[in-house]
Write a protein that holds these residues in place. Sequence first.
Motif, PDB file in Angstrom:
ATOM      1  N   ARG A 123       4.486   9.659   3.127  1.00  0.00           N
ATOM      2  CA  ARG A 123       3.758   8.656   3.899  1.00  0.00           C
ATOM      3  C   ARG A 123       3.278   9.208   5.245  1.00  0.00           C
ATOM      4  O   ARG A 123       2.646   8.531   6.012  1.00  0.00           O
ATOM      5  CB  ARG A 123       4.652   7.440   4.163  1.00  0.00           C
ATOM      6  CG  ARG A 123       4.800   6.506   2.977  1.00  0.00           C
ATOM      7  CD  ARG A 123       3.505   5.741   2.728  1.00  0.00           C
ATOM      8  NE  ARG A 123       3.717   4.738   1.700  1.00  0.00           N
ATOM      9  CZ  ARG A 123       3.743   3.444   1.933  1.00  0.00           C
ATOM     10  NH1 ARG A 123       3.566   2.974   3.138  1.00  0.00           N
ATOM     11  NH2 ARG A 123       3.933   2.601   0.945  1.00  0.00           N
ATOM     12  N   ILE A 162      -3.402   3.975   4.880  1.00  0.00           N
ATOM     13  CA  ILE A 162      -2.358   4.442   3.967  1.00  0.00           C
ATOM     14  C   ILE A 162      -0.983   4.351   4.623  1.00  0.00           C
ATOM     15  O   ILE A 162       0.001   3.953   3.989  1.00  0.00           O
ATOM     16  CB  ILE A 162      -2.664   5.877   3.495  1.00  0.00           C
ATOM     17  CG1 ILE A 162      -3.901   5.876   2.588  1.00  0.00           C
ATOM     18  CG2 ILE A 162      -1.469   6.487   2.765  1.00  0.00           C
ATOM     19  CD1 ILE A 162      -4.381   7.255   2.182  1.00  0.00           C
ATOM     20  N   ALA A 165       0.254   0.807   4.404  1.00  0.00           N
ATOM     21  CA  ALA A 165       0.058   0.127   3.121  1.00  0.00           C
ATOM     22  C   ALA A 165       1.345  -0.472   2.557  1.00  0.00           C
ATOM     23  O   ALA A 165       2.431   0.085   2.724  1.00  0.00           O
ATOM     24  CB  ALA A 165      -0.543   1.096   2.112  1.00  0.00           C
ATOM     25  N   CYS A 209       1.196   2.369  -2.070  1.00  0.00           N
ATOM     26  CA  CYS A 209       0.162   3.381  -2.193  1.00  0.00           C
ATOM     27  C   CYS A 209       0.624   4.464  -3.151  1.00  0.00           C
ATOM     28  O   CYS A 209       1.820   4.607  -3.420  1.00  0.00           O
ATOM     29  CB  CYS A 209      -0.198   3.983  -0.833  1.00  0.00           C
ATOM     30  SG  CYS A 209       1.178   4.780   0.025  1.00  0.00           S
ATOM     31  N   TYR A 264      -6.441   8.167  -5.021  1.00  0.00           N
ATOM     32  CA  TYR A 264      -5.283   7.703  -4.250  1.00  0.00           C
ATOM     33  C   TYR A 264      -5.549   6.277  -3.790  1.00  0.00           C
ATOM     34  O   TYR A 264      -6.522   6.002  -3.086  1.00  0.00           O
ATOM     35  CB  TYR A 264      -5.025   8.612  -3.053  1.00  0.00           C
ATOM     36  CG  TYR A 264      -3.622   8.441  -2.507  1.00  0.00           C
ATOM     37  CD1 TYR A 264      -2.566   9.149  -3.061  1.00  0.00           C
ATOM     38  CD2 TYR A 264      -3.360   7.551  -1.471  1.00  0.00           C
ATOM     39  CE1 TYR A 264      -1.269   8.988  -2.586  1.00  0.00           C
ATOM     40  CE2 TYR A 264      -2.080   7.385  -0.987  1.00  0.00           C
ATOM     41  CZ  TYR A 264      -1.032   8.097  -1.561  1.00  0.00           C
ATOM     42  OH  TYR A 264       0.260   7.934  -1.098  1.00  0.00           O
ATOM     43  N   ALA A 286      -4.393   2.458  -2.077  1.00  0.00           N
ATOM     44  CA  ALA A 286      -3.572   1.832  -1.034  1.00  0.00           C
ATOM     45  C   ALA A 286      -3.840   0.331  -1.037  1.00  0.00           C
ATOM     46  O   ALA A 286      -4.996  -0.098  -0.948  1.00  0.00           O
ATOM     47  CB  ALA A 286      -3.887   2.423   0.338  1.00  0.00           C
ATOM     48  N   TYR A 342      -9.368   2.855  -2.340  1.00  0.00           N
ATOM     49  CA  TYR A 342      -9.090   4.098  -3.066  1.00  0.00           C
ATOM     50  C   TYR A 342      -9.854   5.266  -2.438  1.00  0.00           C
ATOM     51  O   TYR A 342     -10.953   5.122  -1.917  1.00  0.00           O
ATOM     52  CB  TYR A 342      -9.374   3.978  -4.564  1.00  0.00           C
ATOM     53  CG  TYR A 342     -10.819   3.775  -4.967  1.00  0.00           C
ATOM     54  CD1 TYR A 342     -11.625   4.858  -5.306  1.00  0.00           C
ATOM     55  CD2 TYR A 342     -11.374   2.502  -5.050  1.00  0.00           C
ATOM     56  CE1 TYR A 342     -12.937   4.682  -5.710  1.00  0.00           C
ATOM     57  CE2 TYR A 342     -12.687   2.317  -5.445  1.00  0.00           C
ATOM     58  CZ  TYR A 342     -13.462   3.404  -5.770  1.00  0.00           C
ATOM     59  OH  TYR A 342     -14.777   3.235  -6.160  1.00  0.00           O
ATOM     60  N   PRO A 383      -5.524  11.484  -0.098  1.00  0.00           N
ATOM     61  CA  PRO A 383      -4.944  10.670   0.979  1.00  0.00           C
ATOM     62  C   PRO A 383      -5.222  11.199   2.374  1.00  0.00           C
ATOM     63  O   PRO A 383      -4.961  10.518   3.359  1.00  0.00           O
ATOM     64  CB  PRO A 383      -3.445  10.698   0.668  1.00  0.00           C
ATOM     65  CG  PRO A 383      -3.246  11.924  -0.137  1.00  0.00           C
ATOM     66  CD  PRO A 383      -4.496  12.104  -0.933  1.00  0.00           C
TER      67      PRO A 383
END
Length: 331
Positions: free
Chosen positions: A21, A28, A31, A34, A52, A54, A62, A66
């Motif tokens: 994270r 993100i 989120a 995610c 990816y 979230a 998306y 990320p």
Amino acid sequence: MFHDDFGIEESDEELPPVITRNSRNSIISAAEKCGWLQKRSKKYHNSWRYRYFALIDNKLYYYKTPSEKIPLGVYNFDQLCFDIQAFPKVNPKIITLIPINSPHRLYLKSSNLSDLQNWASALCSSILQSKGKEHELSSNRTKSKFWKHEIIFSKDMPSIAETGDLLIFKAQTPNSLKSTYTYVSFLIKYPNQGLGVLHANTTEGVEIIMWEKFIETCKFVRTSNIILRKLRVERTDEMLLKLEEFVKKVDKKKYRLSPVELLQRNNDHNISNDLQVYSAELVASALKYLGLMSSEVPVNSLSPKDFSMESNLSLMGARLSGNSSVEFDVD
């Protein structure tokens, strides 16, 4: 390549890297859920591509990776009613999101059934509590490929925007496909009077203009791309009182340059460039006064771009949402 049970080409794309994270992407980082999922893509002949995802604020973003700050798309459950179909018998590892009155479908899948079940639960919960589901909002109000650009219509702004939300303006650079950030404004929601814009200009100084007058009288509004970024924060009575104090301090305060700044500028310097910086300084000062921005950040060092998703502005006890494009007409 091989075919799945739908006769759709499966990508032999390599599995994406595992990440934490610790992302510089503010969406993100905050989120609710995610992670990587495979998305069916018409662009690639209905094959599957890792993206990816979230989920936050009843929106499903998306990204290609990320590390990117600008999403490839966003599904806003508050603007459109969705149904969700999870784990059909023909292929129990697929989730389908279905916007009402639209032929569009979002197909998602994962080789990890447990993770996909968690996604289905999170998406279902978000959809059920959304305004789109509550009011059964139809895709008739949205443009084609609505998921590519999140849209808010100008007439809906007074009911959608809240105190502390930001408007960011982008203008096309002459003879260039690039656009530049030209201005930023701080919004104030009045319970009985509507939506106000804390606005800085070269003639009247700082003033609050009601939304309807703002879009009618400010020439740059109609020639700019307007972005709304919502301020996600608990709006306490103390915060609103502080804002009231701030507005009284800056109301009718004239925009001006100091003698030193004037001497440093060339004769052909465009005053609007200074106003861009001043608009950012005004917004930053408001956020500082509310205790949402560090006192160590020099407000005169910021520009409108610093409030965009392309930057990573750090707030205290608050965050800015993703971009919503404000539009005046529906095609």
